[in-house]
Design a protein around this motif. Sequence first.
Motif, PDB file in Angstrom:
ATOM      1  N   ALA A   1     -11.706 -30.308  26.273  1.00 58.58           N
ATOM      2  CA  ALA A   1     -10.906 -29.085  26.285  1.00 58.58           C
ATOM      3  C   ALA A   1     -11.772 -27.868  26.598  1.00 58.58           C
ATOM      4  CB  ALA A   1     -10.203 -28.906  24.938  1.00 58.58           C
ATOM      5  N   ARG A   2     -12.925 -27.759  25.942  1.00 57.10           N
ATOM      6  CA  ARG A   2     -13.794 -26.614  26.197  1.00 57.10           C
ATOM      7  C   ARG A   2     -14.408 -26.688  27.592  1.00 57.10           C
ATOM      8  NH1 ARG A   2     -15.891 -26.951  20.449  1.00 57.10           N
ATOM      9  NH2 ARG A   2     -15.029 -25.142  19.359  1.00 57.10           N
ATOM     10  N   CYS A   3     -14.843 -27.872  27.988  1.00 55.86           N
ATOM     11  CA  CYS A   3     -15.443 -28.015  29.315  1.00 55.86           C
ATOM     12  C   CYS A   3     -14.441 -27.631  30.398  1.00 55.86           C
ATOM     13  CB  CYS A   3     -15.932 -29.446  29.505  1.00 55.86           C
ATOM     14  SG  CYS A   3     -16.805 -29.717  31.059  1.00 55.86           S
ATOM     15  N   SER A   4     -13.213 -28.085  30.256  1.00 48.68           N
ATOM     16  CA  SER A   4     -12.188 -27.754  31.240  1.00 48.68           C
ATOM     17  C   SER A   4     -11.910 -26.257  31.261  1.00 48.68           C
ATOM     18  CB  SER A   4     -10.908 -28.536  30.916  1.00 48.68           C
ATOM     19  OG  SER A   4      -9.859 -28.173  31.786  1.00 48.68           O
ATOM     20  N   ALA A   5     -11.873 -25.638  30.068  1.00 47.88           N
ATOM     21  CA  ALA A   5     -11.605 -24.203  30.003  1.00 47.88           C
ATOM     22  C   ALA A   5     -12.708 -23.408  30.692  1.00 47.88           C
ATOM     23  CB  ALA A   5     -11.460 -23.770  28.553  1.00 47.88           C
TER      24      ALA A   5
END
Length: 904
Positions: free
Chosen positions: A47-51
């Motif tokens: 989730a953080r990497c994608s954001a």
Amino acid sequence: MPPEKQQSLLTFWGKAHPASEVPAHPLAYHALDVAAVTQCLLSSDPARCSALARALGVAESDCVRLLGALAALHDVGKVSLPFQGKAPEHRPAVLSDYPELVDPGHDTAAWLWFVHLAPRDLKDRLAPTGALNRMLPAAFGHHGRPPGQDRTTPRRARDHFPPESVQAANTLVEWVLARLGPTDPLHISTDAAKRAALAVAGLIATSDWIGSAQRWFAYTRPDHDLDTYWYDIACPRAEQAVRASGVVPAPPAGLRPFHALASLPEGSATPLQHWAETVALPAEEPILCLLEDLTGSGKTEAALMLAHRIMAAGRAGGLYLALPTQATANAMFDRLGELYRGLFKRETTPSIALAHGDRGMHPGFRAATLPANQDERAYGDETAETVADVPAGAQCAAWVADDRRLAFLADIGAGTVDQALLSVLPARHAGLRRWGLLGKVLILDEIHAYDAYVGEEIAALIEAHAALGGHTVLLSATLPTSLRDQLTNAFRRGAGVAQSPQEAAARPEALRPYPAGTVLCRTGEDAQSIAAWSRQARRLPVRTLATPEQALSEAETSARDGQAVLVLRNTVDEATAAYDALRDRGLSPLLFHARFALGDRLTIEAEVMRRFGRHSQAEDRSGAILVATQVVEQSLDVDFDALFTDLAPIDLLIQRAGRLWRHARRGRPGREELVVVTPAAIPDPNESWIGAVLPGTAAVYRNHGVLWRTARLLEAEGALDLPDRARALIESVYGQSAPTPEALLRSSSEAEGQAMAGRAKARAEILPLSSGYADTHHWEPDHRIRTRDADDPVTLRLGRWQDSVIQPWIDPDPKVDRTTAMAWQLSQVSWNLKRLARTAWEEPDPALARAVAEARKTWGRWERDLPLVVLRPTGKDGWTGEARDDKGQPLAIRYCPQRGLSLT
């Protein structure tokens, strides 16, 4: 790369003070440790990497490689001559002939190197110069604030980086670009880099803390070339460390219906909860959901249903629930502990943290953790150290020692909105909060409960969260139009979408449905009426009294008739006076306000919930009286048979009414009515209309026109028809056409001016997205940053003078894992008193001064300037101590665990 260049690089030390026989850890090895941790954190946190990848406009694989490369350069300033001289025994022989220099901090040194000495390959191979100018300060400024960015001193850069140091830095850069960096240069705009910079700083700070923990990254002799160290040592260690550090999100549960999520019978969802379960949510873009319904409608559970849907779709990895006060945060956490568990796969153990209080763990959860070494010492002369040269372990220990901060690293965090607001203010390690919120659903409860100053900060928080693709859920029972527009427009700015002409024309406010659920995204806004057919409409009679004394007499009568009674005053001093008056009448009330030490406050909260909560028993409720301030106004699931309240604006009275006859109870005594203390709303009041009867109310709610219109409305209506007329009631008080008597125009104009000034002051403090992570503010510890526009809040620590030793007011207790550090945090109380000194003061008594110094040794590095009030017993319940005013003069303070803090 010639082996001799690597060997020369490996003579530069990066870490010392070992926990093993190896005396130092090479700088290059530490750089690779942190780079490996960064890549592991991103790879294990989709989730953080994608954001971050979306915010930067690059593929996720390129995002991992880019940020890994930046992390590898985070400590490049340590090759500088001043830093290498901090540990003479480890100083490279090639630097032996150079003089010692004053150290600007290795973060600032790194910036000097980048601007004046870095190889062109770095700027050509990673990203455009404009983007690197924003991203590299985030890597260099991983100690909680940006590096000093002085572009005018090339001579100074050459002095700090002799040729041998430049060669070492270039060797590291050459290896990083060849092994870690993206295959091709990335096209990242300067604006995108600004948006992401603060979160990147938090990511690299987290990586540095983990990569500095010797339990996983033991000091290693310089016997391995960089390739061998990277593949055979750094990467395997990083995988183990990230798994063990407690900061990898637990996998979310698959999508399930509301009744299964909440462990309720099928068909038991309220209309709002059913809407949250079924409303269409747009994909691949940030979402703002606004839930408007009365208290008791299950708004928070509905918000968690929305969060569950977003998490189950892989679009978020956790949530942070922000509430107005410590009391509401604690109560919400306990109330929803089991429901939180359903957000994650059953075979996992997600982390959970309450951003306030001494709490036990809920079953199925683990504590949020992060490695910390409080005893790690600074290098060289500690008295001259910069913030950047406080070792990572010590910074980590200071930061995670406070549950309020740790909540941002947990899968589930609950705390006050103030802690979230510090992610948009120049608080030290604001980047860690921004990183913590990244990839989480942000839920803001009781969104109407803030003044204009905090409202501006909340708008900035929503904008910043949306700019990184974050999803936000806003909850309110009563939301004026102006505030609604402010918050939705902030989301639009962050998400990059303008309000359409059709939406702008979709007034008047009276046409908006209530109760309502709204979904806002880049493609527009969809507001839907929430049918109230499953809840019976409520007509709550309202009766007014002329004086507080009348209210106390009726409260006494109600209590003696066996009713559970709430007396709600608008200031702490008035609540304390009412508590004393009821005690003088032979009653045993409970007092609840914000001016208690945190540990005592938690005890009182627990007793409030036992006597008046959803599951309170008749024998505990009968004749019980709670005297309280606004701390019971929001989110607390408490229920009273009789409620006597000072006048307040209509939206807040509707909130307070939600605490009256809240739950169905058999044989409930008394009658259902809201009793309001207010002067009559005469057509031509004088300026002292409210102050003559309720001076505290006049001081707290400065817009006396709003109060007068509320009083007039109560007289005209005689009842609150909810939810049918909730929107109309609010607009009749706050609407642009609402009249104000001439004598009250001055107070109304002054209040509106103060609100405008408050918004302006807040904007001056907020970190704008357009600045990125720039050295444009004074970056201060948390307790020095103001999040509220009251008198500057002062955080005091209370200590007891016993046997020539100062103990925290709240005792440590190993049985409940309450350490001394936690006991001191539980002994804190915040007081908005303008003339109270905000920093530590000198003790005139030498013995007391020595005891104070000993006590402070157990405090975190960034807490040691907090004022300590030393208390001595003076009677059965009272303790007295001494503080200082802003001129250094003594102030006598009294503290009582039943009455709280006061000046004597």
